[in-house]
Each structure stands twice: as structure tokens, then as C-alpha cells.
Enzyme design. Structure first.
Site, PDB file in Angstrom:
ATOM      1  N   HIS A   1       1.735   2.743   4.002  1.00 39.75           N
ATOM      2  CA  HIS A   1       0.717   3.598   4.158  1.00 39.75           C
ATOM      3  C   HIS A   1       1.019   4.234   5.434  1.00 39.75           C
ATOM      4  CE1 HIS A   1      -3.043   6.156   3.986  1.00 39.75           C
ATOM      5  NE2 HIS A   1      -3.337   5.751   2.822  1.00 39.75           N
TER       6      HIS A   1
ATOM      7  N   ASP B   1      -0.251  -0.729  -4.950  1.00 42.46           N
ATOM      8  CA  ASP B   1      -1.702  -0.227  -5.373  1.00 42.46           C
ATOM      9  C   ASP B   1      -1.447   1.139  -6.271  1.00 42.46           C
ATOM     10  OD1 ASP B   1      -1.182   1.194  -3.124  1.00 42.46           O
ATOM     11  OD2 ASP B   1      -3.053   1.027  -2.194  1.00 42.46           O
ATOM     12  N   ASN B   2      -0.121   1.725  -5.772  1.00 33.74           N
ATOM     13  CA  ASN B   2       0.067   2.994  -6.478  1.00 33.74           C
ATOM     14  C   ASN B   2       1.403   3.495  -6.231  1.00 33.74           C
ATOM     15  OD1 ASN B   2      -2.308   3.981  -3.804  1.00 33.74           O
ATOM     16  ND2 ASN B   2      -0.085   4.437  -3.687  1.00 33.74           N
TER      17      ASN B   2
ATOM     18  N   ASP C   1       0.836  -1.005  -0.030  1.00 35.65           N
ATOM     19  CA  ASP C   1      -0.188   0.036  -0.011  1.00 35.65           C
ATOM     20  C   ASP C   1       0.753   1.161   0.063  1.00 35.65           C
ATOM     21  OD1 ASP C   1      -2.077   1.734   0.289  1.00 35.65           O
ATOM     22  OD2 ASP C   1      -2.903   0.816   2.043  1.00 35.65           O
ATOM     23  N   ASP C   2       0.530   2.134  -1.194  1.00 37.83           N
ATOM     24  CA  ASP C   2       1.478   3.183  -1.130  1.00 37.83           C
ATOM     25  C   ASP C   2       3.241   2.964  -1.222  1.00 37.83           C
ATOM     26  OD1 ASP C   2      -0.856   4.508  -0.916  1.00 37.83           O
ATOM     27  OD2 ASP C   2      -0.476   5.680   0.784  1.00 37.83           O
TER      28      ASP C   2
ATOM     29  N   LYS D   1      -6.520  -5.283   4.077  1.00 35.75           N
ATOM     30  CA  LYS D   1      -6.886  -4.209   3.843  1.00 35.75           C
ATOM     31  C   LYS D   1      -8.129  -4.343   2.565  1.00 35.75           C
ATOM     32  CE  LYS D   1      -6.184   0.334   1.762  1.00 35.75           C
ATOM     33  NZ  LYS D   1      -5.378   1.531   1.905  1.00 35.75           N
TER      34      LYS D   1
ATOM     35  N   LYS E   1       1.259   9.125  -6.202  1.00 37.63           N
ATOM     36  CA  LYS E   1      -0.158   8.548  -5.803  1.00 37.63           C
ATOM     37  C   LYS E   1      -1.058   9.757  -6.396  1.00 37.63           C
ATOM     38  CE  LYS E   1      -3.088   7.463  -1.946  1.00 37.63           C
ATOM     39  NZ  LYS E   1      -2.811   7.129  -0.621  1.00 37.63           N
TER      40      LYS E   1
ATOM     41  N   ARG F   1      -7.623  -1.727  -6.011  1.00 41.53           N
ATOM     42  CA  ARG F   1      -8.130  -2.815  -5.376  1.00 41.53           C
ATOM     43  C   ARG F   1      -9.316  -3.398  -6.186  1.00 41.53           C
ATOM     44  NH1 ARG F   1      -4.807  -0.735  -1.921  1.00 41.53           N
ATOM     45  NH2 ARG F   1      -4.153  -2.180  -0.146  1.00 41.53           N
TER      46      ARG F   1
ATOM     47  N   CYS G   1      -5.308   3.638  -3.881  1.00 43.85           N
ATOM     48  CA  CYS G   1      -5.870   2.451  -3.189  1.00 43.85           C
ATOM     49  C   CYS G   1      -7.159   1.810  -3.647  1.00 43.85           C
ATOM     50  CB  CYS G   1      -6.075   3.025  -1.653  1.00 43.85           C
ATOM     51  SG  CYS G   1      -4.584   3.829  -0.759  1.00 43.85           S
TER      52      CYS G   1
ATOM     53  N   HIS H   1     -11.333  -2.101   1.489  1.00 39.34           N
ATOM     54  CA  HIS H   1     -11.256  -0.771   1.094  1.00 39.34           C
ATOM     55  C   HIS H   1     -12.273  -0.749  -0.289  1.00 39.34           C
ATOM     56  CE1 HIS H   1      -9.096   3.258   0.857  1.00 39.34           C
ATOM     57  NE2 HIS H   1     -10.030   3.583   1.648  1.00 39.34           N
TER      58      HIS H   1
END
Length: 542
Positions: free
Chosen positions: A239, A343-344, A51-52, A150, A388, A93, A89, A152
Site C-alpha cells: 500500500h 485484500d483487493n 495490502d493493495d 494492520k 481496487k 478485512r 481494505c 482497520h
């Protein structure tokens, strides 16, 4: 679980002196027929999402951060150099789970957190019923489906993982929280869940990354090995907020006093040495909003922030090592595809959570609530521009690793073929010999936008996507072969030749107006078909 987390911390610290031990290495009523090519023993599937995390934050992608387990995965598998996500995010996903562009799945922007969800459509904020998740057809075909981490992509209980095909679930329904506790007083929609029941972490030994790893391991250990399985392990690391165990932070504190300028140069050189980037692609200049390191007064604070960020990635890597070791002990390693991606790109956000922060708490500590911000995100995304949210390469490029000993024969190889996060879903179905459905639960299902990665795993040249598309909060892009047309929210379109200039430094829009116009028309048609609001120039609600 608290005792297990404390034990994991001790194990991790014993391992860092040398190498981490593990590095040695819905409903069932729908008919999902397996294709005639289905293998006798369908492979197990593990999809791991960070994540991130920036493009070059792993050791095997040029970083100084210790990631022995992911490096080992890369050395025994395949690294992708041109993989794209969906810029943020929630959209990423949704695209991973469904094989659709985010708007097609109802997640064109952020998740809906209000009691009454948004109007149905491309920006409704939860997965719609015109898509299926990876878990739904796989479970119907006999797979056991597990998720830890996660979610989301749907806040209300009727949108939770076990309502979308997962047999077992542990994790955070929403997007971010303290790693040491659940701050429900400030964020009432932040919910952790074990299967369908709320879970409240307690005690001094809880750490979210460890909890996700613990439960992933538990699901595998309790799995009935007469059936294949799919595990989706979706970390929140790295993140914000920056939180890590003190002993993990200590490994890195002081190492970033070199500053972000020197770190970007160091990583760029390493990316070249590894063959991940082309020497034709110049290192992008320092972001215009980032000061020169030599002009910064509070260097110790910035060093600590990056040290915590690095510690969070190392802790995630350690948990992944435990999962890989569990696969080995199960005898499942040979016939399990493991995929890892982010994710990014690195996150530039400067968060202000004064109500959540304890006065005097330092970055990394319980009670702190800060990010590493634009300054270090610029280094995480080396050699690219922006972050991001944006659809420039720094926002949408991800490292991706694939290991499947039974079918990926060339170990430690790089592939420069272009892949997209929508490819994950059709890849999983392809491996399982399961046809992508036309209907599910009486609903017509949108045809997938993704393409199977299996030919690339087998060393073949895959027929590429004709075009790839993006829109997130007004930022937008299209890629066709070597050409990319991209724009910031309400900004002018820019045209780049990615073969010569993947760092997007030489805008060719004025030199190649016909190509720019052709790509714009293609993007415009896609946007119209997906319901992109105001052709990508709507106001942000994220």
C-alpha cells in the site's frame, strides 16, 4: 527492535545474491464446543494478508518480482486461481475476520475515524456485535490468538484487536502511514499499538513491514507449544506511500524502463505458461486513462516508482520467510495451515499529500509520499480490467496460496475452484473442530456467508457457493457459476461469461437479457437483506 531491524536488513542483502535462506523450505466464558470430528492435535493457523497487491505481483503468479518464500510456499502447497476479496481494505478485512459480507459486519464502506462513530448499521465503520472474529471462538476453544499488522476495522479503543479475541497484538490500527515514522501531526487517528498501549516508532532503523514481521516472529517464539495458535499477519505492504530500504530498491531500479505495456505482455505470457489463466481470456487493453509508455517523458521517475513497489513486496516476502523458518524451528511446520492472499486488486489512486512530503524527496525515500498510480496498477492486475474499489475482476481477484503439509498432499498444484474471502473464517473453525456460534456474549450472531475450503485442500470438489455478491461505494456485482453481472457506480449493468471471458471484454447483457434480469433480481434481494444503501447507488464517503 531497532537493532533487530538493522540486522534484518543486512541478512536480507546477504540473501539476495543467491536465495533467501528461509525460502528453503473477547471473553473465554462462552461455550464453543469442538465437533466430534476434531483432530487430536488441532492444527495451527497462520493467515497472511497483503495490502493493495495485484493479482500477478508474485513470482508464482507470473511476476518478475523476487518472492522466493511465497514461491516456495506455493511449490509445497496449493495455488488458487479464482479467489475473490471484497474490493477494498476495510471491507475485505471485515469479511476475512468474520466470514460475513462486509455490510453484515458493519463495514460496508470505510472505517469510521470520527470521535463519535457513525450510526449503527451496515456502514457504521467498525465491527458490530452480531459477528465474531476468527479469534473469538478459537480462543474460547483453547487456541492462543496473535495478530501483527494492520487492523482497520475499528478505530476507537473499544474496537481494537484485544477486545475482539486476540491475546496479543502489535500493529497499525488504521489503514496507512509512512513506513519509516508515524505522521500523527497530519493524521491524528493514525495509531500504532502494542497490545493496548500506544506505540511510537523511533530511530532510523524502523520500517513498518519489518516491525510486523519481527513481532509475528516474537509471538511464535514466545508461544506455549502445549496449545495450538492462530496468527493473523496483516501487512500494509505494498500500500502507498511508496517507501523501501535503498538497497532493496537498487535491486529493481532500471528494470522497469521496459514500461507498463511491455510488462503487461510479459506477465500475461507467463500467466499462460503457468496455467493460471485460460488462453481463451484475451489480455484486456491498456486502461483508457493510462498513456502509452512510448509517449511518457519522465520514464526514470515511473521506473523508480515501480522499483520501490517491487522492493516493498520483496521485503514482505523476506519477512514471511522468517515466519516460515520460525515454524520450522518450532517443529510446527507439518501441522500448520498457512494461507496467503491480498485484500483487493492493485491500487490506481493518485495521492496528494504535499504537507507530508519533504521537498525534493524521491519515491521510496523517507519524506516522500507518492503512489505508483493507475499506470502500474494496470500491470499489477494483468490480465484484468480496473482496480481496487471496483467490482470488475481487476478489483476483486487475488492470488491465494495454501500450505498444510499434513493435509494438502498434492504439492505445487493449481485449483480453479472458486473461493471467497468469507471462506477463511469457516475454514479456520472447521480445522479447529469448532462450531460456528449462534450467539456470543448474549448477542445473536449472523450466520456465516462463507464455506470451508478444507474439501479443496483434500483434493475434492467442493460444493460451490450458489452466488457471490459485492457492493462497494456504488460499484456492485454478483457471480453465479460462470455468469457475472457487474456495474460501476451509477453505470449500466454488464453481463459476462467468465468461463469464456474472465477479462470481461464482451458484454452479453443485450444478448442474454433474461440471465441479466435474473441475476439483478438476486443481487437486489441480497442488497435489501444486507442493507445496501439505495441498491448500490449511494454517494461515496471513502
Amino acid at each position: 527492535m531497532e537493532g533487530m531491524a538493522a540486522m534484518n536488513r543486512r541478512e536480507f542483502m546477504r540473501g539476495v545474491a543467491g536465495t533467501v535462506a528461509a525460502a528453503s523450505l473477547g471473553t473465554r466464558g462462552n461455550a464453543f464446543a469442538q465437533s466430534p470430528e476434531s483432530p487430536t492435535k488441532p492444527p495451527n493457523i497462520v493467515v497472511i494478508l497483503a495490502d493493495d497487491m495485484g493479482y500477478c505481483d508474485l513470482g508464482c503468479y507470473g511476476s518478475e518480482i523476487s518472492t522466493p518464500n511465497l514461491d516456495g510456499l506455493a511449490n509445497s502447497g496449493l495455488r488458487f486461481t479464482h479467489t475473490y476479496n471484497a474490493a477494498r481494505c476495510c471491507p475485505s478485512r471485515a469479511a476475512l475476520l468474520t466470514g460475513l459480507y462486509p455490510h453484515q459486519a458493519g463495514m460496508g464502506d470505510m472505517v469510521s475515524t470520527v470521535k463519535k462513530s457513525a450510526s449503527p448499521g451496515p456502514y457504521q465503520g467498525y465491527l458490530n456485535r452480531q459477528c465474531v472474529t476468527i479469534a473469538e471462538p478459537l480462543r474460547a476453544a483453547g487456541y492462543r490468538t496473535y495478530m501483527s499488522g494492520k487492523w482497520h476495522v475499528g478505530e476507537k479503543p473499544e474496537y481494537w484487536p484485544r477486545k475482539r479475541g486476540f491475546d496479543r497484538y502489535f500493529g497499525l490500527i488504521s489503514g496507512a502511514s509512512s513506513y519509516f515514522e508515524l505522521l500523527k501531526e497530519e493524521f491524528p487517528h493514525r495509531v500504532m499499538v502494542r497490545d493496548d498501549e500506544p506505540y511510537m516508532p523511533e530511530g532510523d532503523h524502523f520500517y513498518m513491514t519489518d516491525a510486523f514481521s519481527d513481532n509475528a516472529v516474537r509471538f511464535l517464539e514466545e508461544h506455549d507449544q502445549s496449545k495450538p495458535f492462530m496468527l493473523y499477519l496483516a501487512y500494509t505492504a505494498p500500500h502507498w506511500p511508496l517507501h523501501a530500504w535503498p538497497e532493496d530498491i537498487a535491486r529493481y531500479q532500471g528494470k522497469y524502463m521496459m514500461g507498463w505495456d511491455a510488462l503487461r505482455e510479459q506477465r500475461y505470457k507467463r500467466l499462460l505458461e503457468l496455467g493460471i489463466i485460460n488462453p481463451k481470456w484475451a489480455l484486456s487493453p491498456r486502461d483508457e486513462e493510462v498513456p502509452a509508455w512510448d509517449s511518457v517523458d519522465n520514464k526514470e521517475d515511473w521506473d523508480l516508482r515501480m522499483a520501490v513497489y517491487a522492493a516493498m513486496i520483496s521485503r514482505m516476502d523476506y519477512g514471511i520467510g522468517r515466519v516460515l523458518e520460525t515454524l520450522r524451528k518450532m517443529g510446527a511446520e507439518e501441522n500448520t495451515l498457512v494461507l496467503f492472499l491480498s485484500d483487493n486488486g492493485g491500487c490506481h489512486e493518485r495521492i496528494r499529500k504535499d504537507k507530508l512530503a519533504r521537498p525534493g524527496a524521491k519515491p521510496g525515500e523517507r519524506g516522500s509520499y507518492v503512489a505508483y498510480e493507475r499506470n502500474w496498477a494496470n500491470a499489477s492486475n494483468t490480465p484484468f480490467r480496473l482496480f481496487k474499489h471496483w467490482c470488475h475482476e481487476g478489483g476483486i481477484s487475488t492470488s491465494m496460496i495454501a500450505r498444510w503439509p499434513k493435509r494438502i498432499r498434492e504439492k505445487g498444484a493449481l485449483t480453479h475452484q472458486v473461493a471467497h474471502i468469507t471462506d477463511i473464517m469457516p475454514t479456520c473453525l472447521d480445522l479447529a473442530g469448532v462450531k460456528y456460534p449462534e450467539t456470543f456474549n448474549g448477542n445473536a450472531i449472523t450466520p456465516t456467508a462463507g464455506k470451508s475450503l478444507v474439501p479443496i485442500f483434500e483434493g475434492k470438489t467442493r460444493e460451490p457457493h450458489e452466488r457471490l455478491y459485492w457492493e462497494h461505494e456504488g460499484n456492485r456485482a454478483i457471480r453465479e457459476g460462470q455468469w457475472k453481472l457487474v456495474a460501476q457506480k451509477k453505470g449500466d449493468w454488464e453481463l459476462y461469461d467468465l468461463e469464456a471471458d474472465r477479462t470481461e471484454l464482451h458484454n452479453l447483457a443485450k444478448d442474454q437479457p433474461d440471465k441479466a434480469s435474473e441475476l439483478y433480481k438476486a443481487w437486489d434481494a441480497w442488497a435489501e437483506g444486507c442493507g445496501v444503501n439505495a441498491k448500490g447507488e449511494r454517494d461515496s464517503n471513502g
